[in-house]
Design an enzyme around this catalytic site. Structure first.
Site, PDB file in Angstrom:
ATOM      1  N   HIS A 150     -22.051  18.132 -19.810  1.00 52.84           N
ATOM      2  CA  HIS A 150     -23.465  18.542 -19.786  1.00 52.84           C
ATOM      3  C   HIS A 150     -23.910  19.245 -21.065  1.00 52.84           C
ATOM      4  CE1 HIS A 150     -26.966  19.894 -16.931  1.00 52.84           C
ATOM      5  NE2 HIS A 150     -27.292  18.908 -17.748  1.00 52.84           N
ATOM      6  N   CYS A 160     -26.774  25.896 -16.415  1.00 52.61           N
ATOM      7  CA  CYS A 160     -25.547  25.238 -16.879  1.00 52.61           C
ATOM      8  C   CYS A 160     -25.445  25.071 -18.391  1.00 52.61           C
ATOM      9  CB  CYS A 160     -25.420  23.864 -16.225  1.00 52.61           C
ATOM     10  SG  CYS A 160     -25.465  23.876 -14.430  1.00 52.61           S
ATOM     11  N   ASP A 188     -18.953  25.260 -10.790  1.00 51.40           N
ATOM     12  CA  ASP A 188     -20.351  24.951 -11.113  1.00 51.40           C
ATOM     13  C   ASP A 188     -21.250  25.528 -10.024  1.00 51.40           C
ATOM     14  OD1 ASP A 188     -22.591  23.899 -12.276  1.00 51.40           O
ATOM     15  OD2 ASP A 188     -22.074  21.802 -11.963  1.00 51.40           O
ATOM     16  N   ASP A 189     -22.045  26.543 -10.373  1.00 52.87           N
ATOM     17  CA  ASP A 189     -23.010  27.149  -9.437  1.00 52.87           C
ATOM     18  C   ASP A 189     -22.359  28.022  -8.366  1.00 52.87           C
ATOM     19  OD1 ASP A 189     -24.815  25.562 -10.833  1.00 52.87           O
ATOM     20  OD2 ASP A 189     -25.900  24.911  -9.066  1.00 52.87           O
TER      21      ASP A 189
END
Length: 584
Positions: A143, A82, A42-43
């Site tokens: 998400h 995301c 993530d990221d």
């Protein structure tokens, strides 16, 4: 239907067929179908990984995965934030097709208790593999929405999208989970509530003074009510941080909340325990396991064993811990005798966040030589991500591919390997990668790729195979702040529209094969093919737009607002608290 309408319908279907997935040049490899293990950070910036050029953040396990498999150097997310990127990954379709974008600046799902999310009508690779006999699991971040009309309808839940098992966060790790230096929502809400309470307090004071001086002859009722409202607003400003942590920062096991709010320091061992249990429980296969790490998103929750180890501060510590987690998962494959029968894939959902900084501390990733980062729909740093595939004995070890590929390509690739079929009733933008990964195809099936920011097309890419060039055309770019900076500092991410972007006429043109950093825009004077490239890309964009159908945007307006009646709670709202997971 008129002859003209019939012609347009025929043309749209033809274009959709041309842009849709092409049959694979080779059939599935002989032998049993592989287990499939998908690992998504993530990221994480592409420049944060050793095998992509980083020499100071230690990622030996990811590097080992690349050495034993195939590394993609032009692997691209379909969005630079995301929610839309993950929707595209699961469905193999640009997120605009499923409505998993916004047009009003709300780039991702804002609340667990929002009604927007991945529509039940979308087909994920998990749905197809489950129908083909795979046991499917998701561990980590989702998400992509939870419920539509009631708190337990779970219309967007992973188990409604093809996963047999889910353990993790239905929302996303965020700084507000830890009341951190940075904040996604808490700081803004606290400020607004504080300002409102002060304004109401001023009104109450003015009314009180007017009554005492007999300048106002009304009753005391407005004074009493304004005082009550002032106290309520002040109390809300003090409690909003805790409310956000309870509302969004919790863990679920399948349909039940297991920990609310989550205790972040123990989440890493809990996730690893869950991964190990899934692999051991399903080692007879075939299985699909999607491990969606909470690392390396702020607040960079890092266990004590890894804190202070990296010269890159907390971000480096968190990255190295995630690499260790990858190693633990790969070791479990080895221990259970699953390595040779499992296709492993590693990537990130988009580029690193340049704006994630506070004071002199940088809490976001590094995107290497590539311009821009998270939230920038067109610049390479926002969408170019690591892409590694390993399958011993099937994929060549140490092979490097420089062709344009996409996270959307995972969809048709794993469907093909599982013996399934890509849906024929919709446009699928991903391409089967197996022939390219095996080395039997020299070029990617992607001639053109589109780069969206929300619902706005910011850039397009053309792979001109006869010349060996990869052209990038930017129609819109964010305006960096302050002048001369390389990001939109002072904001969470760069905007996609409005005063914060620049529209280019003619568009900006770069040759990524010679200028991967997008440092030197070409002009008709410096590039003889300028007009031909512009015309070719314009035709491709027009053809692409003819394949789009209007759908409700899931991240716009009321669909992305907090709805109290949708709030998941393992107690009586707002007293949501439970802990059903034993310490690992």
């Amino acid at each position: 239907m008129s002859r003209l309408e019939h012609s347009w319908s025929w043309l749209a279907l033809t274009v959709a067929a041309l842009l849709g997935p092409k049959p694979s040049a080779c059939g599935p490899p002989p032998g049993p179908r592989p287990n499939i293990l998908l690992l998504m950070a993530d990221d994480l910036g592409i420049g944060d990984v050793g095998c992509y050029g980083n020499t100071s953040i230690r990622t030996p396990n990811i590097d080992r995965l690349a050495a034993d498999g195939v590394r993609l150097t032009q692997h691209l997310a379909a969005a630079s934030v995301c929610t839309p990127s993950r929707a595209a990954f699961l469905t193999g379709r640009y997120p605009l097709r499923s409505g998993m974008v916004s047009s009003d600046g709300l780039r991702v799902l804002q609340w667990t208790a929002a009604s927007g999310g991945l529509p039940p009508s979308e087909i994920t690779f998990a749905k197809i593999l489950k129908a083909k006999g795979y046991t499917t699991g998701l561990i980590g971040k989702w998400h992509l929405g939870l419920s539509c009309a009631s708190p337990d309808d779970h219309c967007h839940h992973p188990l409604n999208h093809g996963f047999d098992h889910f353990y993790g966060m239905p929302f996303s790790m965020m700084a507000d989970c830890e009341r951190w230096e940075l904040s996604e929502k808490r700081a803004v809400l606290e400020h607004r509530l504080s300002v409102c309470s002060q304004l109401v307090a001023l009104a109450a004071f003015t009314l009180t003074m007017g009554k005492l001086t007999r300048l106002i002859m009304a009753s005391w009722t407005p004074v009493i009510w304004s005082t009550v409202v002032c106290l309520l607003l002040f109390t809300a400003s003090c409690l909003v941080g805790a409310l956000i942590a309870h509302a969004d920062c919790f863990l679920m096991r399948n349909h039940s909340i297991s920990e609310q709010p989550m205790r972040s320091q123990r989440t890493t061992p809990l996730m690893l325990r869950e991964v190990s249990a899934f692999l051991k429980r399903n080692k007879q296969g075939p299985f699909l396991l999607f491990v969606s790490f909470l690392h390396v998103h702020t607040p960079l929750v890092t266990t004590e064993n890894f804190r202070g180890r990296s010269p890159h501060g907390l971000y480096g510590d968190n990255s190295e811990e995630m690499d260790w987690m990858v190693g633990q998962i790969l070791d479990t494959l080895d221990t259970e005798g699953l390595t040779n029968s499992t296709l492993v894939y590693f990537t990130s959902d988009h580029g690193g966040s340049l704006e994630a900084q506070f004071g002199n501390n940088q809490y976001g990733g590094w995107n290497g030589i590539y311009k821009g980062g998270k939230g920038m729909g067109g610049w390479e740093g926002g969408v170019r991500v690591p892409g590694i595939f390993r399958w011993p004995g099937v994929l060549p070890a140490g092979h490097v591919i420089h062709e344009p590929t996409s996270l959307m390509d995972v969809f048709p690739t794993v469907v093909h390997l599982a013996g399934g079929q890509v849906p024929q009733d919709r446009v699928v933008d991903g391409r089967d990668l197996l022939a390219l990964l095996q080395g039997t195809a020299q070029h990617s099936d992607h001639e053109f790729l589109m780069h969206y920011c929300e619902s706005f097309l910011h850039a397009a890419r053309w792979q001109q195979r006869d010349r060996g060039a990869v052209w990038k055309v930017h129609f819109t770019t964010p305006v960096f702040q302050p002048d001369g900076a390389g990001a939109c500092y002072g904001q969470a991410v760069c905007p996609c529209s409005g005063d914060g972007v620049a529209h280019h006429a003619p568009p900006l043109l770069f040759d990524l094969s010679r200028d991967p950093s997008e440092a030197h825009a070409l002009t008709p004077d410096t590039e003889p093919s300028f007009h031909r490239v512009m015309e070719t890309v314009a035709r491709a964009v027009a053809a692409h737009r003819r394949t789009l159908s209007p759908v409700p945007l899931q991240l716009d307006g009321a669909d992305n607002a907090w709805k109290p009646w949708l709030q998941p709670c393992c107690g009586r709202f707002p007293f949501c608290w439970c802990d059903r997971d034993a310490d690992p």
